[in-house]
Design an enzyme around this catalytic site. Structure first.
Site, mmCIF file in Angstrom:
data_model
loop_
_atom_site.group_PDB
_atom_site.id
_atom_site.type_symbol
_atom_site.label_atom_id
_atom_site.label_comp_id
_atom_site.label_asym_id
_atom_site.label_seq_id
_atom_site.Cartn_x
_atom_site.Cartn_y
_atom_site.Cartn_z
ATOM 1 N N GLU A 110 67.533 49.880 80.708
ATOM 2 C CA GLU A 110 68.366 48.664 80.580
ATOM 3 C C GLU A 110 67.652 47.504 79.889
ATOM 4 O O GLU A 110 67.733 46.359 80.346
ATOM 5 C CB GLU A 110 68.883 48.234 81.965
ATOM 6 N N GLU A 124 73.370 56.282 84.953
ATOM 7 C CA GLU A 124 73.630 55.486 86.165
ATOM 8 C C GLU A 124 75.134 55.258 86.229
ATOM 9 O O GLU A 124 75.707 54.645 85.325
ATOM 10 C CB GLU A 124 72.913 54.129 86.140
HETATM 11 O O1 AHR Z 1 70.790 51.421 90.448
HETATM 12 C C1 AHR Z 1 70.502 50.094 90.726
HETATM 13 C C2 AHR Z 1 70.074 49.302 89.496
HETATM 14 O O2 AHR Z 1 71.170 49.185 88.632
HETATM 15 C C3 AHR Z 1 68.997 49.904 88.617
HETATM 16 O O3 AHR Z 1 67.717 49.569 89.029
HETATM 17 C C4 AHR Z 1 69.271 49.304 87.278
HETATM 18 O O4 AHR Z 1 68.883 50.150 86.215
HETATM 19 C C5 AHR Z 1 70.755 49.003 87.303
HETATM 20 O O5 AHR Z 1 71.036 47.723 86.894
#
Ligand code: AHR
Length: 505
Positions: free
Chosen positions: A173, A292
């Site tokens: 990210e 994610e």
């Molecule tokens: O999964 C929780 C968080 O969400 C992670 O650390 C990050 O990559 C995302 O913003």
């Protein structure tokens, strides 16, 4: 009664089910590692300190890949802290989640845990505070047999065999201003290219994931992917996508339509990656790693009451999931399957406690959250080929996505077992939905599986699985399924997720 019609044909496929689609994520965040998968003082702990109750539940879920060690955490991670004798490992401040990292669980422990649950590790390197050289050192430590500084160090630390990690994320990210070492697309694209090329020169067999957008609503979405891929196309194999959904301001209609956003997000990233491919006259295709995704109530406070800065393993985003959340997760899995010709890696975030499929209490029980059920069923039963689903469904109106299909579906066809598997959601809160599925091209007529997740007597859409009521929400037999003249008819209860398998008689 709401209605929908689905038409399936064995010759009308998306492609083989990519097994890596059903992954999860273990971040050094909150209680995912400590008191999640690792708790040496727990009565169920094995000789490695792994909680065997969580281990067994993880095996049942069967995540096919597990991303590690972050997440935002990785952008400040110094991997050398997490290897070697445990008593010599330093405690560090983790700026991402303002907690203290003890490093008692590190690379060798993750390798051993991943082997114990039989999953493929997916390792992220720190491109926030660190760069090319450290990524190469970590790769050398992990994948080279011996005879060099870092490979010999691993052997000296007691891991004779290399970890053999194939999948690597080039940071996390970095498009997000919250990320330690946040970068512009041009800065990151160049770094991803250089790091990727250098890593490949050490181990040509690795597969590399470039950081994509942290969500479709990022102001840089689209331009980010375009610039990053222009600069790193030859060095990378995948671009990542992240998305979290929540019910906001009581707008359950839009929340239930979250998969509409996921569909669009995927299609827009595919279009962007393919435009770069065309402009650059590249022959290879960049695939997508949705590494994610989940329901996450981000508008709620992240830390539990009483958590202090720099606590060890604090309670952070321990969302408790309801029936509604499970139905949404079922539709997100449908979206991934529908696009599995290009989304070939998926990692639900996260495995335990932190927006977890599982929950565990320190010294106490472990159990499956509601959202674990669709995840587990799809991972187990989506086999063979993903089918294209020609669907017409009744619609409902939502503020965010306009008209949304009441019934959301995906399907697979396993020629080896002559089985069609249907994954179905009814988004209507009040009405049942009758789904007619034309299966005429398949020689199938016997219902072999029919299970549903929905509210039972005394429950409502907010019901969760809690300590003391681990199995309040789970899968029950679905009675209303018939097959006649090549048409399966399924009646889904209001707000429900179901799996139905029809096989050769
Ligand atoms: O999964 C929780 C968080 O969400 C992670 O650390 C990050 O990559 C995302 O913003």
């Amino acid at each position: 009664m709401r209605t929908a019609k689905l038409t399936l044909d064995p010759g009308f496929t998306v492609g083989p089910v990519p097994r890596r689609l059903f992954g999860s994520f273990v971040e050094h965040m909150g209680r995912c590692v400590y008191t999640g998968i690792f708790e040496p003082e727990h009565p169920s702990a094995d000789e490695n300190g792994f909680r065997t109750d969580v281990l067994e539940l993880t095996k049942e879920l069967g995540p096919t890949v597990v991303r590690y060690p972050g997440g935002n955490f990785v952008s400040g991670f110094e991997w050398e802290d997490s290897v070697g004798p445990r008593e010599e490992r330093p405690r560090r401040l983790d700026r991402a989640w303002r907690s203290t990292e003890t490093n008692q669980f590190g690379l060798a422990e993750f390798d051993a845990w991943a082997r114990a649950v039989d999953t493929e590790p997916m390792m992220a390197v720190n491109l926030g505070t660190r760069g090319l050289q450290d990524a190469c050192n970590l790769l050398e430590y992990s994948n080279i047999a011996s005879g060099s500084k870092y490979s010999d160090l691993r052997v000296a630390h007691g891991s004779k065999d290399p970890f053999g990690i194939k999948l690597w994320c080039l940071g996390n990210e970095l498009d997000g201003p919250w990320q330690t070492g946040h970068k512009t697309a041009a800065e990151y694209g160049r770094l991803a290219h250089e790091t990727g090329m250098a890593m490949r020169s050490i181990d040509p067999d690795i597969e590399l994931v470039a950081v994509g957008s942290s969500s479709r609503s990022m102001p840089t979405f689209g331009a980010w992917e375009s610039t990053v891929l222009e600069l790193s196309y030859d060095a990378v194999d995948y671009v990542s996508l992240h998305a979290y959904y929540e019910e906001k301001d009581g707008d359950v209609a839009s929340f239930l339509g979250s998969a509409v956003d996921m569909d669009l997000f995927i299609e827009q990233v595919v279009a962007t990656a393919d435009a770069v491919r065309a402009r650059g006259k590249h022959s290879k295709k960049i695939n997508l790693s949705f590494d994610e995704w989940n329901v996450w109530y981000q508008s709620r406070p992240h830390h539990a009451p009483g958590v202090q800065p720099w606590d060890v393993a604090p309670r952070v985003i321990e969302d408790e999931y309801s029936i509604t959340d499970a139905v949404v997760v079922g539709t997100l899995l449908n979206s991934l399957l529908r696009h599995s010709d290009r989304v070939t890696i998926g990692a639900q975030a996260q495995l335990v406690n932190v927006i977890g499929l599982l929950r565990s209490e320190p010294g106490g029980d472990a159990w499956k959250q509601t959202i674990a059920h669709p995840f587990e069923q799809v991972r187990r039963l989506a086999t063979g080929e993903v089918l294209r689903v020609a669907a017409t469904s009744d619609k409902y109106e939502s503020d965010k996505y306009g008209d949304v299909d009441v019934v959301d579906a995906s399907a697979t066809w396993d020629e080896e077992t002559s089985t069609v598997s249907l994954f179905l959601a009814n988004r209507d809160l009040a009405d049942s939905a009758k789904v007619d599925v034309s299966l005429r091209g398949f020689d199938v007529s016997k219902v072999v599986t029919a299970k549903v997740l929905a509210a039972t007597e005394g429950q409502d859409r907010h019901t969760t699985n809690l300590e003391g009521a681990h199995d309040a929400v789970g899968l029950r037999p679905l009675q209303d399924v018939t097959v006649a003249d090549g048409v399966a008819t399924v009646v889904l209860p209001p707000l429900s997720w179901a799996v139905v398998q029809v096989a050769k008689a």
